[in-house]
Motif scaffolding. Structure first.
Motif, PDB file in Angstrom:
ATOM      1  N   GLY A 191       0.813  -1.205   0.000  1.00 30.99           N
ATOM      2  CA  GLY A 191       0.000   0.000   0.000  1.00 30.99           C
ATOM      3  C   GLY A 191       0.849   1.257   0.000  1.00 30.99           C
ATOM      4  O   GLY A 191       1.931   1.302   0.599  1.00 30.99           O
ATOM      5  N   LEU A 192       0.330   2.299  -0.664  1.00 27.01           N
ATOM      6  CA  LEU A 192       1.048   3.566  -0.772  1.00 27.01           C
ATOM      7  C   LEU A 192       0.489   4.640   0.142  1.00 27.01           C
ATOM      8  O   LEU A 192       1.066   5.729   0.235  1.00 27.01           O
ATOM      9  CB  LEU A 192       1.012   4.058  -2.228  1.00 27.01           C
ATOM     10  N   ASN A 193      -0.639   4.384   0.800  1.00 24.81           N
ATOM     11  CA  ASN A 193      -1.183   5.347   1.741  1.00 24.81           C
ATOM     12  C   ASN A 193      -1.889   4.604   2.882  1.00 24.81           C
ATOM     13  O   ASN A 193      -2.010   3.378   2.872  1.00 24.81           O
ATOM     14  CB  ASN A 193      -2.145   6.328   1.050  1.00 24.81           C
ATOM     15  N   ARG A 194      -2.368   5.346   3.864  1.00 20.08           N
ATOM     16  CA  ARG A 194      -2.943   4.736   5.062  1.00 20.08           C
ATOM     17  C   ARG A 194      -4.263   4.040   4.788  1.00 20.08           C
ATOM     18  O   ARG A 194      -4.679   3.174   5.565  1.00 20.08           O
ATOM     19  CB  ARG A 194      -3.142   5.807   6.142  1.00 20.08           C
ATOM     20  N   ASN A 195      -4.932   4.400   3.725  1.00 15.76           N
ATOM     21  CA  ASN A 195      -6.220   3.794   3.409  1.00 15.76           C
ATOM     22  C   ASN A 195      -6.072   2.462   2.676  1.00 15.76           C
ATOM     23  O   ASN A 195      -7.074   1.808   2.387  1.00 15.76           O
ATOM     24  CB  ASN A 195      -7.043   4.762   2.546  1.00 15.76           C
ATOM     25  N   SER A 196      -4.861   2.058   2.378  1.00 13.44           N
ATOM     26  CA  SER A 196      -4.596   0.848   1.599  1.00 13.44           C
ATOM     27  C   SER A 196      -4.122  -0.281   2.505  1.00 13.44           C
ATOM     28  O   SER A 196      -3.636  -0.038   3.617  1.00 13.44           O
ATOM     29  CB  SER A 196      -3.526   1.130   0.542  1.00 13.44           C
ATOM     30  N   PRO A 197      -4.242  -1.537   2.050  1.00  8.96           N
ATOM     31  CA  PRO A 197      -3.646  -2.649   2.807  1.00  8.96           C
ATOM     32  C   PRO A 197      -2.138  -2.456   2.940  1.00  8.96           C
ATOM     33  O   PRO A 197      -1.494  -1.866   2.069  1.00  8.96           O
ATOM     34  CB  PRO A 197      -3.977  -3.873   1.939  1.00  8.96           C
ATOM     35  N   ASN A 198      -1.579  -2.962   4.043  1.00 11.10           N
ATOM     36  CA  ASN A 198      -0.130  -2.893   4.205  1.00 11.10           C
ATOM     37  C   ASN A 198       0.578  -3.738   3.158  1.00 11.10           C
ATOM     38  O   ASN A 198       1.592  -3.327   2.586  1.00 11.10           O
ATOM     39  CB  ASN A 198       0.266  -3.351   5.611  1.00 11.10           C
ATOM     40  N   TYR A 199       0.026  -4.938   2.915  1.00  6.11           N
ATOM     41  CA  TYR A 199       0.620  -5.825   1.917  1.00  6.11           C
ATOM     42  C   TYR A 199      -0.415  -6.846   1.462  1.00  6.11           C
ATOM     43  O   TYR A 199      -1.402  -7.127   2.162  1.00  6.11           O
ATOM     44  CB  TYR A 199       1.851  -6.560   2.481  1.00  6.11           C
ATOM     45  N   ILE A 200      -0.186  -7.417   0.279  1.00  2.00           N
ATOM     46  CA  ILE A 200      -0.979  -8.528  -0.256  1.00  2.00           C
ATOM     47  C   ILE A 200      -0.003  -9.476  -0.950  1.00  2.00           C
ATOM     48  O   ILE A 200       0.785  -9.043  -1.797  1.00  2.00           O
ATOM     49  CB  ILE A 200      -2.045  -8.062  -1.268  1.00  2.00           C
ATOM     50  N   VAL A 201      -0.058 -10.745  -0.585  1.00  2.00           N
ATOM     51  CA  VAL A 201       0.775 -11.773  -1.210  1.00  2.00           C
ATOM     52  C   VAL A 201      -0.157 -12.813  -1.806  1.00  2.00           C
ATOM     53  O   VAL A 201      -1.074 -13.297  -1.120  1.00  2.00           O
ATOM     54  CB  VAL A 201       1.733 -12.428  -0.206  1.00  2.00           C
ATOM     55  N   GLY A 202       0.052 -13.168  -3.075  1.00  2.00           N
ATOM     56  CA  GLY A 202      -0.861 -14.100  -3.737  1.00  2.00           C
ATOM     57  C   GLY A 202      -0.149 -15.113  -4.608  1.00  2.00           C
ATOM     58  O   GLY A 202       0.911 -14.838  -5.175  1.00  2.00           O
ATOM     59  N   LEU A 203      -0.749 -16.300  -4.703  1.00  2.00           N
ATOM     60  CA  LEU A 203      -0.302 -17.378  -5.582  1.00  2.00           C
ATOM     61  C   LEU A 203      -1.471 -17.801  -6.456  1.00  2.00           C
ATOM     62  O   LEU A 203      -2.633 -17.723  -6.029  1.00  2.00           O
ATOM     63  CB  LEU A 203       0.199 -18.583  -4.779  1.00  2.00           C
ATOM     64  N   GLY A 204      -1.189 -18.283  -7.678  1.00  2.00           N
ATOM     65  CA  GLY A 204      -2.279 -18.681  -8.551  1.00  2.00           C
ATOM     66  C   GLY A 204      -1.893 -19.750  -9.540  1.00  2.00           C
ATOM     67  O   GLY A 204      -0.712 -19.976  -9.834  1.00  2.00           O
ATOM     68  N   TYR A 205      -2.918 -20.410 -10.059  1.00  2.00           N
ATOM     69  CA  TYR A 205      -2.752 -21.419 -11.107  1.00  2.00           C
ATOM     70  C   TYR A 205      -3.907 -21.275 -12.088  1.00  2.00           C
ATOM     71  O   TYR A 205      -5.080 -21.164 -11.684  1.00  2.00           O
ATOM     72  CB  TYR A 205      -2.759 -22.827 -10.521  1.00  2.00           C
ATOM     73  N   SER A 206      -3.594 -21.265 -13.385  1.00  2.00           N
ATOM     74  CA  SER A 206      -4.602 -21.121 -14.429  1.00  2.00           C
ATOM     75  C   SER A 206      -4.370 -22.160 -15.509  1.00  2.00           C
ATOM     76  O   SER A 206      -3.230 -22.561 -15.769  1.00  2.00           O
ATOM     77  CB  SER A 206      -4.545 -19.716 -15.051  1.00  2.00           C
ATOM     78  N   PHE A 207      -5.464 -22.588 -16.156  1.00  2.00           N
ATOM     79  CA  PHE A 207      -5.349 -23.538 -17.261  1.00  2.00           C
ATOM     80  C   PHE A 207      -6.459 -23.285 -18.267  1.00  2.00           C
ATOM     81  O   PHE A 207      -7.478 -22.666 -17.954  1.00  2.00           O
ATOM     82  CB  PHE A 207      -5.413 -24.991 -16.761  1.00  2.00           C
ATOM     83  N   ARG A 208      -6.253 -23.799 -19.489  1.00  2.00           N
ATOM     84  CA  ARG A 208      -7.219 -23.624 -20.570  1.00  2.00           C
ATOM     85  C   ARG A 208      -7.475 -24.959 -21.255  1.00  2.00           C
ATOM     86  O   ARG A 208      -6.548 -25.725 -21.500  1.00  2.00           O
ATOM     87  CB  ARG A 208      -6.693 -22.615 -21.596  1.00  2.00           C
ATOM     88  N   VAL A 209      -8.762 -25.225 -21.546  1.00  2.00           N
ATOM     89  CA  VAL A 209      -9.171 -26.424 -22.264  1.00  2.00           C
ATOM     90  C   VAL A 209      -9.737 -25.973 -23.605  1.00  2.00           C
ATOM     91  O   VAL A 209     -10.676 -25.171 -23.660  1.00  2.00           O
ATOM     92  CB  VAL A 209     -10.223 -27.233 -21.481  1.00  2.00           C
ATOM     93  N   ASP A 210      -9.185 -26.501 -24.711  1.00  2.00           N
ATOM     94  CA  ASP A 210      -9.565 -26.069 -26.052  1.00  2.00           C
ATOM     95  C   ASP A 210     -10.480 -27.095 -26.735  1.00  2.00           C
ATOM     96  O   ASP A 210     -10.623 -28.222 -26.289  1.00  2.00           O
ATOM     97  CB  ASP A 210      -8.315 -25.877 -26.915  1.00  2.00           C
ATOM     98  N   GLY A 211     -11.101 -26.646 -27.832  1.00  4.88           N
ATOM     99  CA  GLY A 211     -11.866 -27.526 -28.691  1.00  4.88           C
ATOM    100  C   GLY A 211     -13.187 -28.000 -28.138  1.00  4.88           C
ATOM    101  O   GLY A 211     -13.665 -29.082 -28.496  1.00  4.88           O
ATOM    102  N   LEU A 212     -13.853 -27.184 -27.320  1.00 11.20           N
ATOM    103  CA  LEU A 212     -15.114 -27.601 -26.723  1.00 11.20           C
ATOM    104  C   LEU A 212     -16.265 -27.568 -27.729  1.00 11.20           C
ATOM    105  O   LEU A 212     -17.278 -28.256 -27.536  1.00 11.20           O
ATOM    106  CB  LEU A 212     -15.469 -26.715 -25.531  1.00 11.20           C
ATOM    107  N   PHE A 213     -16.154 -26.801 -28.798  1.00 12.02           N
ATOM    108  CA  PHE A 213     -17.262 -26.657 -29.751  1.00 12.02           C
ATOM    109  C   PHE A 213     -17.096 -27.542 -30.975  1.00 12.02           C
ATOM    110  O   PHE A 213     -17.787 -27.351 -31.955  1.00 12.02           O
ATOM    111  CB  PHE A 213     -17.382 -25.189 -30.182  1.00 12.02           C
ATOM    112  N   ARG A 214     -16.173 -28.469 -30.947  1.00 14.03           N
ATOM    113  CA  ARG A 214     -15.992 -29.335 -32.094  1.00 14.03           C
ATOM    114  C   ARG A 214     -17.175 -30.298 -32.233  1.00 14.03           C
ATOM    115  O   ARG A 214     -17.688 -30.781 -31.232  1.00 14.03           O
ATOM    116  CB  ARG A 214     -14.701 -30.139 -31.951  1.00 14.03           C
TER     117      ARG A 214
END
Length: 269
Positions: free
Chosen positions: A246-269
Protein backbone atom coordinates in the motif's frame (compact mmCIF):
# COMPACT_ATOMS: atom_id res chain seq x y z
CA UNK A 1 -34.67 9.39 -2.55
CA UNK A 2 -36.75 8.95 -5.70
CA UNK A 3 -34.13 10.77 -7.72
CA UNK A 4 -31.41 8.39 -6.45
CA UNK A 5 -33.53 5.36 -7.30
CA UNK A 6 -34.21 6.71 -10.76
CA UNK A 7 -30.48 7.26 -11.30
CA UNK A 8 -29.68 3.70 -10.24
CA UNK A 9 -32.29 2.26 -12.61
CA UNK A 10 -30.95 4.45 -15.41
CA UNK A 11 -27.40 3.17 -14.86
CA UNK A 12 -28.59 -0.44 -14.95
CA UNK A 13 -30.53 0.25 -18.15
CA UNK A 14 -27.44 1.81 -19.70
CA UNK A 15 -25.43 -1.30 -18.78
CA UNK A 16 -28.03 -3.50 -20.49
CA UNK A 17 -27.77 -1.40 -23.64
CA UNK A 18 -23.97 -1.69 -23.55
CA UNK A 19 -24.17 -5.50 -23.24
CA UNK A 20 -26.56 -5.72 -26.20
CA UNK A 21 -24.40 -3.39 -28.29
CA UNK A 22 -21.27 -5.39 -27.49
CA UNK A 23 -22.86 -8.64 -28.61
CA UNK A 24 -24.20 -7.13 -31.85
CA UNK A 25 -20.97 -5.32 -32.69
CA UNK A 26 -18.81 -8.36 -32.03
CA UNK A 27 -20.99 -10.58 -34.19
CA UNK A 28 -20.86 -8.19 -37.13
CA UNK A 29 -17.46 -6.52 -36.91
CA UNK A 30 -14.97 -8.96 -35.39
CA UNK A 31 -12.38 -10.27 -37.81
CA UNK A 32 -11.84 -13.97 -37.20
CA UNK A 33 -8.43 -14.01 -38.87
CA UNK A 34 -6.99 -11.59 -36.28
CA UNK A 35 -8.69 -13.02 -33.19
CA UNK A 36 -7.00 -15.41 -30.70
CA UNK A 37 -6.74 -19.06 -31.73
CA UNK A 38 -6.32 -22.31 -29.82
CA UNK A 39 -2.70 -22.45 -30.97
CA UNK A 40 -1.94 -19.23 -29.02
CA UNK A 41 -0.42 -19.35 -25.54
CA UNK A 42 -2.59 -18.76 -22.49
CA UNK A 43 -3.24 -15.09 -21.60
CA UNK A 44 -4.78 -14.53 -18.17
CA UNK A 45 -6.47 -11.74 -16.22
CA UNK A 46 -4.17 -12.45 -13.25
CA UNK A 47 -1.99 -12.04 -11.21
CA UNK A 48 -2.03 -8.28 -11.83
CA UNK A 49 -5.21 -6.28 -11.28
CA UNK A 50 -5.08 -5.23 -14.94
CA UNK A 51 -7.02 -7.72 -17.04
CA UNK A 52 -5.68 -9.08 -20.30
CA UNK A 53 -6.78 -7.24 -23.43
CA UNK A 54 -6.76 -10.62 -25.22
CA UNK A 55 -9.89 -12.78 -25.09
CA UNK A 56 -10.12 -16.57 -24.93
CA UNK A 57 -10.18 -18.43 -28.31
CA UNK A 58 -13.52 -19.69 -29.63
CA UNK A 59 -14.48 -22.99 -28.01
CA UNK A 60 -11.92 -22.65 -25.19
CA UNK A 61 -12.69 -22.64 -21.47
CA UNK A 62 -10.15 -20.96 -19.22
CA UNK A 63 -10.08 -21.29 -15.43
CA UNK A 64 -8.03 -18.79 -13.41
CA UNK A 65 -7.60 -19.33 -9.67
CA UNK A 66 -5.61 -17.95 -6.76
CA UNK A 67 -5.35 -17.27 -3.05
CA UNK A 68 -4.25 -14.05 -1.29
CA UNK A 69 -2.93 -13.22 2.17
CA UNK A 70 -3.50 -9.56 3.12
CA UNK A 71 -2.30 -7.49 6.06
CA UNK A 72 -3.94 -4.32 7.33
CA UNK A 73 -3.52 -2.54 10.70
CA UNK A 74 -2.04 -5.60 12.40
CA UNK A 75 -4.70 -7.99 11.10
CA UNK A 76 -4.36 -10.70 8.48
CA UNK A 77 -6.97 -11.98 6.02
CA UNK A 78 -6.89 -14.87 3.58
CA UNK A 79 -9.22 -15.11 0.59
CA UNK A 80 -9.68 -17.64 -2.22
CA UNK A 81 -10.06 -19.22 -4.61
CA UNK A 82 -10.57 -16.01 -6.60
CA UNK A 83 -11.77 -18.11 -9.54
CA UNK A 84 -12.71 -16.63 -12.91
CA UNK A 85 -14.08 -18.81 -15.71
CA UNK A 86 -13.80 -17.50 -19.28
CA UNK A 87 -15.41 -19.08 -22.35
CA UNK A 88 -14.81 -18.04 -25.96
CA UNK A 89 -18.21 -18.05 -27.71
CA UNK A 90 -17.38 -16.21 -30.97
CA UNK A 91 -14.33 -14.65 -32.67
CA UNK A 92 -12.95 -11.98 -30.33
CA UNK A 93 -15.85 -12.47 -27.90
CA UNK A 94 -15.99 -14.26 -24.55
CA UNK A 95 -18.33 -14.60 -21.60
CA UNK A 96 -16.87 -14.73 -18.09
CA UNK A 97 -17.96 -15.22 -14.51
CA UNK A 98 -16.23 -14.49 -11.22
CA UNK A 99 -17.16 -17.22 -8.75
CA UNK A 100 -17.66 -16.52 -5.02
CA UNK A 101 -14.44 -16.28 -3.01
CA UNK A 102 -14.32 -16.86 0.74
CA UNK A 103 -12.62 -14.36 3.04
CA UNK A 104 -11.49 -15.38 6.51
CA UNK A 105 -9.37 -13.80 9.22
CA UNK A 106 -6.07 -15.31 10.28
CA UNK A 107 -5.56 -12.70 12.99
CA UNK A 108 -7.95 -10.18 14.62
CA UNK A 109 -11.77 -10.18 14.25
CA UNK A 110 -13.48 -9.03 11.09
CA UNK A 111 -16.16 -9.90 8.52
CA UNK A 112 -16.24 -13.45 7.20
CA UNK A 113 -18.06 -14.79 4.16
CA UNK A 114 -18.27 -14.94 0.39
CA UNK A 115 -18.04 -12.41 -2.39
CA UNK A 116 -20.69 -12.03 -5.11
CA UNK A 117 -21.11 -13.99 -8.33
CA UNK A 118 -20.23 -11.62 -11.18
CA UNK A 119 -21.01 -12.58 -14.81
CA UNK A 120 -19.82 -10.45 -17.70
CA UNK A 121 -19.01 -10.25 -21.40
CA UNK A 122 -15.76 -9.15 -23.05
CA UNK A 123 -15.10 -8.07 -26.63
CA UNK A 124 -11.62 -7.61 -28.08
CA UNK A 125 -12.07 -4.54 -30.24
CA UNK A 126 -8.68 -4.34 -31.97
CA UNK A 127 -7.31 -7.78 -32.92
CA UNK A 128 -4.38 -6.36 -34.90
CA UNK A 129 -0.97 -7.98 -34.22
CA UNK A 130 1.76 -5.48 -33.33
CA UNK A 131 -0.70 -2.71 -32.53
CA UNK A 132 -2.37 -1.52 -29.33
CA UNK A 133 -4.89 -4.17 -28.29
CA UNK A 134 -8.09 -2.86 -26.70
CA UNK A 135 -11.05 -4.68 -25.18
CA UNK A 136 -14.23 -3.67 -23.42
CA UNK A 137 -15.82 -5.64 -20.60
CA UNK A 138 -19.24 -5.13 -19.04
CA UNK A 139 -20.65 -7.13 -16.15
CA UNK A 140 -22.51 -7.03 -12.88
CA UNK A 141 -21.86 -8.42 -9.41
CA UNK A 142 -25.09 -10.08 -8.30
CA UNK A 143 -26.13 -9.77 -4.62
CA UNK A 144 -25.30 -13.37 -3.66
CA UNK A 145 -22.44 -12.81 -1.19
CA UNK A 146 -22.04 -11.50 2.35
CA UNK A 147 -23.05 -7.84 2.48
CA UNK A 148 -20.23 -6.92 4.88
CA UNK A 149 -17.70 -8.11 2.29
CA UNK A 150 -19.33 -7.67 -1.11
CA UNK A 151 -21.68 -4.77 -0.43
CA UNK A 152 -25.41 -4.53 -1.06
CA UNK A 153 -27.44 -4.93 -4.21
CA UNK A 154 -26.39 -5.43 -7.82
CA UNK A 155 -23.11 -3.70 -8.75
CA UNK A 156 -22.53 -3.18 -12.50
CA UNK A 157 -19.14 -2.28 -13.94
CA UNK A 158 -17.49 -1.37 -17.24
CA UNK A 159 -13.79 -1.94 -18.02
CA UNK A 160 -11.39 -0.94 -20.78
CA UNK A 161 -8.19 -3.05 -20.67
CA UNK A 162 -5.46 -2.25 -23.21
CA UNK A 163 -1.93 -3.46 -23.99
CA UNK A 164 0.95 -2.51 -26.27
CA UNK A 165 3.89 -4.75 -27.07
CA UNK A 166 7.15 -2.82 -27.39
CA UNK A 167 10.61 -4.11 -28.36
CA UNK A 168 12.98 -6.66 -26.78
CA UNK A 169 10.28 -8.30 -24.67
CA UNK A 170 9.01 -5.09 -23.07
CA UNK A 171 5.34 -4.14 -22.96
CA UNK A 172 2.96 -1.73 -21.28
CA UNK A 173 -0.70 -2.15 -20.42
CA UNK A 174 -3.42 -0.67 -18.27
CA UNK A 175 -7.11 -0.58 -17.51
CA UNK A 176 -9.84 1.91 -16.70
CA UNK A 177 -12.86 0.70 -14.71
CA UNK A 178 -16.08 2.32 -13.52
CA UNK A 179 -17.90 0.56 -10.67
CA UNK A 180 -21.49 1.41 -9.71
CA UNK A 181 -23.13 0.54 -6.37
CA UNK A 182 -26.65 1.99 -6.57
CA UNK A 183 -27.92 0.18 -3.45
CA UNK A 184 -25.30 1.70 -1.13
CA UNK A 185 -26.09 4.76 0.97
CA UNK A 186 -22.66 6.27 0.28
CA UNK A 187 -19.86 5.54 -2.17
CA UNK A 188 -22.18 4.63 -5.04
CA UNK A 189 -19.45 5.10 -7.63
CA UNK A 190 -15.75 4.26 -7.84
CA UNK A 191 -13.18 4.74 -10.60
CA UNK A 192 -10.10 2.55 -10.93
CA UNK A 193 -6.98 3.14 -13.03
CA UNK A 194 -4.03 0.80 -13.48
CA UNK A 195 -0.75 0.91 -15.38
CA UNK A 196 1.68 -1.98 -15.93
CA UNK A 197 5.25 -2.33 -17.18
CA UNK A 198 6.01 -5.93 -18.19
CA UNK A 199 9.19 -7.69 -19.26
CA UNK A 200 9.39 -11.10 -20.92
CA UNK A 201 12.51 -12.81 -19.53
CA UNK A 202 12.23 -16.11 -21.43
CA UNK A 203 9.71 -17.79 -23.70
CA UNK A 204 7.88 -19.03 -20.60
CA UNK A 205 8.60 -16.47 -17.89
CA UNK A 206 7.68 -12.80 -17.51
CA UNK A 207 7.64 -10.24 -14.69
CA UNK A 208 5.68 -7.04 -14.12
CA UNK A 209 5.27 -3.98 -11.92
CA UNK A 210 1.85 -2.33 -11.66
CA UNK A 211 0.25 0.77 -10.18
CA UNK A 212 -3.33 0.40 -8.95
CA UNK A 213 -5.47 3.35 -7.88
CA UNK A 214 -9.06 3.12 -6.63
CA UNK A 215 -10.89 6.44 -6.33
CA UNK A 216 -14.28 6.13 -4.57
CA UNK A 217 -16.69 9.03 -4.30
CA UNK A 218 -16.47 10.79 -0.96
CA UNK A 219 -13.54 8.74 0.37
CA UNK A 220 -9.78 8.61 0.25
CA UNK A 221 -8.19 6.65 -2.60
CA UNK A 222 -6.62 3.22 -2.27
CA UNK A 223 -3.23 3.04 -3.97
CA UNK A 224 -0.97 0.02 -4.44
CA UNK A 225 2.25 -1.02 -6.12
CA UNK A 226 1.85 -4.62 -7.28
CA UNK A 227 4.74 -6.72 -8.64
CA UNK A 228 5.07 -10.36 -9.61
CA UNK A 229 5.69 -12.89 -12.31
CA UNK A 230 4.13 -15.63 -14.43
CA UNK A 231 5.54 -18.94 -15.62
CA UNK A 232 3.87 -21.06 -18.30
CA UNK A 233 4.24 -24.75 -17.47
CA UNK A 234 2.73 -25.60 -20.85
CA UNK A 235 1.18 -23.37 -23.56
CA UNK A 236 -2.18 -23.74 -21.75
CA UNK A 237 -1.09 -23.79 -18.07
CA UNK A 238 0.34 -21.01 -15.92
CA UNK A 239 1.45 -20.46 -12.34
CA UNK A 240 1.90 -16.97 -10.89
CA UNK A 241 3.03 -14.98 -7.86
CA UNK A 242 2.46 -11.37 -6.86
CA UNK A 243 3.28 -9.08 -3.93
CA UNK A 244 1.59 -5.70 -3.40
CA UNK A 245 2.29 -2.86 -0.97
CA UNK A 246 0.00 0.00 0.00
CA UNK A 247 1.05 3.57 -0.77
CA UNK A 248 -1.18 5.35 1.74
CA UNK A 249 -2.94 4.74 5.06
CA UNK A 250 -6.22 3.79 3.41
CA UNK A 251 -4.60 0.85 1.60
CA UNK A 252 -3.65 -2.65 2.81
CA UNK A 253 -0.13 -2.89 4.20
CA UNK A 254 0.62 -5.82 1.92
CA UNK A 255 -0.98 -8.53 -0.26
CA UNK A 256 0.77 -11.77 -1.21
CA UNK A 257 -0.86 -14.10 -3.74
CA UNK A 258 -0.30 -17.38 -5.58
CA UNK A 259 -2.28 -18.68 -8.55
CA UNK A 260 -2.75 -21.42 -11.11
CA UNK A 261 -4.60 -21.12 -14.43
CA UNK A 262 -5.35 -23.54 -17.26
CA UNK A 263 -7.22 -23.62 -20.57
CA UNK A 264 -9.17 -26.42 -22.26
CA UNK A 265 -9.57 -26.07 -26.05
CA UNK A 266 -11.87 -27.53 -28.69
CA UNK A 267 -15.11 -27.60 -26.72
CA UNK A 268 -17.26 -26.66 -29.75
CA UNK A 269 -15.99 -29.34 -32.09
Amino acid sequence: MYHNRFGAVARLAELGCVLAALTLAAATAARADGCPKASDEIATDRPDVTNSSIVVPVGSLQSENGVNLSGRDGGRTIDGTNSRWRLGIAPCLEVLVDLPSYSGNVRSPGPLGFSDVAPGIKWQISPVPGKIDLSITAGVALPTGTAAIAGRGAQPYIQLPWSWELHDGWGVSGMFTEFFRPAELTGRHMSEATFVIERKLTERMSVFTEYVGDYPDGARPIQLINSGGMYRITPTQQIDLHIAFGLNRNSPNYIVGLGYSFRVDGLFR
